[in-house]
Design a protein around this motif. Structure first.
Motif, PDB file in Angstrom:
ATOM      1  N   UNK A  24     -26.378 -17.642  70.036  1.00  0.00           N
ATOM      2  CA  UNK A  24     -26.846 -17.176  68.727  1.00  0.00           C
ATOM      3  C   UNK A  24     -28.093 -17.944  68.306  1.00  0.00           C
ATOM      4  N   UNK A  25     -28.051 -19.266  68.443  1.00  0.00           N
ATOM      5  CA  UNK A  25     -29.211 -20.081  68.069  1.00  0.00           C
ATOM      6  C   UNK A  25     -30.431 -19.746  68.924  1.00  0.00           C
ATOM      7  N   UNK A  26     -30.212 -19.486  70.207  1.00  0.00           N
ATOM      8  CA  UNK A  26     -31.312 -19.130  71.101  1.00  0.00           C
ATOM      9  C   UNK A  26     -31.925 -17.790  70.685  1.00  0.00           C
ATOM     10  N   UNK A  27     -31.074 -16.810  70.371  1.00  0.00           N
ATOM     11  CA  UNK A  27     -31.578 -15.507  69.925  1.00  0.00           C
ATOM     12  C   UNK A  27     -32.316 -15.627  68.599  1.00  0.00           C
ATOM     13  N   UNK A  28     -31.813 -16.456  67.721  1.00  0.00           N
ATOM     14  CA  UNK A  28     -32.491 -16.681  66.449  1.00  0.00           C
ATOM     15  C   UNK A  28     -33.850 -17.326  66.675  1.00  0.00           C
ATOM     16  N   UNK A  29     -33.922 -18.267  67.603  1.00  0.00           N
ATOM     17  CA  UNK A  29     -35.197 -18.906  67.931  1.00  0.00           C
ATOM     18  C   UNK A  29     -36.202 -17.892  68.478  1.00  0.00           C
ATOM     19  N   UNK A  30     -35.760 -17.022  69.376  1.00  0.00           N
ATOM     20  CA  UNK A  30     -36.644 -15.994  69.923  1.00  0.00           C
ATOM     21  C   UNK A  30     -37.144 -15.073  68.816  1.00  0.00           C
ATOM     22  N   UNK A  31     -36.241 -14.676  67.925  1.00  0.00           N
ATOM     23  CA  UNK A  31     -36.629 -13.791  66.827  1.00  0.00           C
ATOM     24  C   UNK A  31     -37.620 -14.482  65.894  1.00  0.00           C
ATOM     25  N   UNK A  32     -37.358 -15.719  65.552  1.00  0.00           N
ATOM     26  CA  UNK A  32     -38.256 -16.464  64.668  1.00  0.00           C
ATOM     27  C   UNK A  32     -39.627 -16.632  65.311  1.00  0.00           C
ATOM     28  N   UNK A  33     -39.645 -16.936  66.593  1.00  0.00           N
ATOM     29  CA  UNK A  33     -40.918 -17.096  67.304  1.00  0.00           C
ATOM     30  C   UNK A  33     -41.698 -15.784  67.315  1.00  0.00           C
ATOM     31  N   UNK A  34     -41.024 -14.685  67.591  1.00  0.00           N
ATOM     32  CA  UNK A  34     -41.723 -13.395  67.621  1.00  0.00           C
ATOM     33  C   UNK A  34     -42.236 -13.020  66.236  1.00  0.00           C
ATOM     34  N   UNK A  35     -41.484 -13.339  65.194  1.00  0.00           N
ATOM     35  CA  UNK A  35     -41.954 -13.073  63.827  1.00  0.00           C
ATOM     36  C   UNK A  35     -43.189 -13.913  63.503  1.00  0.00           C
TER      37      UNK A  35
END
Length: 186
Positions: A24-35
């Protein structure tokens, strides 16, 4: 070993929950980075637009200054009435106001882009001006092509985008972790 007489899943649930929390934290990091990347791209194009707007405002003010000088010369020579000079002066003042506004907008866009990129306020103002870049040209035929897409293709594109959204994946993983905990602690 102490929990051997109980359900073995109680011991393993912490590992499963930790794994789901990590994912979950990894997916959140990817999403935050893409944003963040998307935001920086939008801010860059805004910076480019403000740079071009400033050039347009400078040219407009320069032309109006020439017109004012020419009208003033004609008024002094009594070729045209003095009232014309007032109208041109009002237009020149409007152009100068637009120039000041464009300069302010450019400074603000530069600062916003720099801060979004993680630069200090001082370094934000040192960003180079995007001199030789142009906006991509969008031809009317291209717009017609993409607006005429069939409904199924559009739905497929939307579903694919939703399937790849990392924030939704992170939310699902968080729900899985909670469900593991609830299931094994009942």
């Amino acid at each position: 070993p102490l929990n051997r007489r109980f359900n073995y899943n109680i011991v393993g649930v912490d590992v499963l929950v930790a794994q789901k929390n990590y994912e979950e934290d990894y997916s959140t990091l990817i999403h935050t980075t893409s944003q963040t990347v998307l935001n920086n791209i939008v801010l860059f194009w805004d910076y480019l637009a403000k740079t071009k707007q400033l050039k347009i405002s400078e040219n407009s003010e320069r032309r109006m200054t020439r017109v004012y000088k020419n009208i003033k010369t004609l008024v002094i020579a009594k070729e045209i009435p003095r009232s014309e000079l007032g109208l041109v002066l009002a237009s020149l003042t409007e152009k100068r106001s637009g120039l000041l506004s464009a300069e302010f907008d450019l400074v603000n866009a530069r600062k916003t882009l720099g801060r979004s990129m993680g630069l200090s306020a001082k370094n934000s103002f040192a960003l180079a001006s995007p001199q030789n870049l142009t906006f991509p040209e969008i031809l009317p035929e291209t717009v017609k092509k993409y607006t005429a897409m069939n409904q199924q293709l559009m739905e497929d594109t939307i579903n694919q985008a939703l399937a790849q959204r990392q924030d939704l994946k992170a939310f699902g993983l968080q729900q899985d972790a909670i469900n593991y905990q609830l299931k094994n602690f009942r």
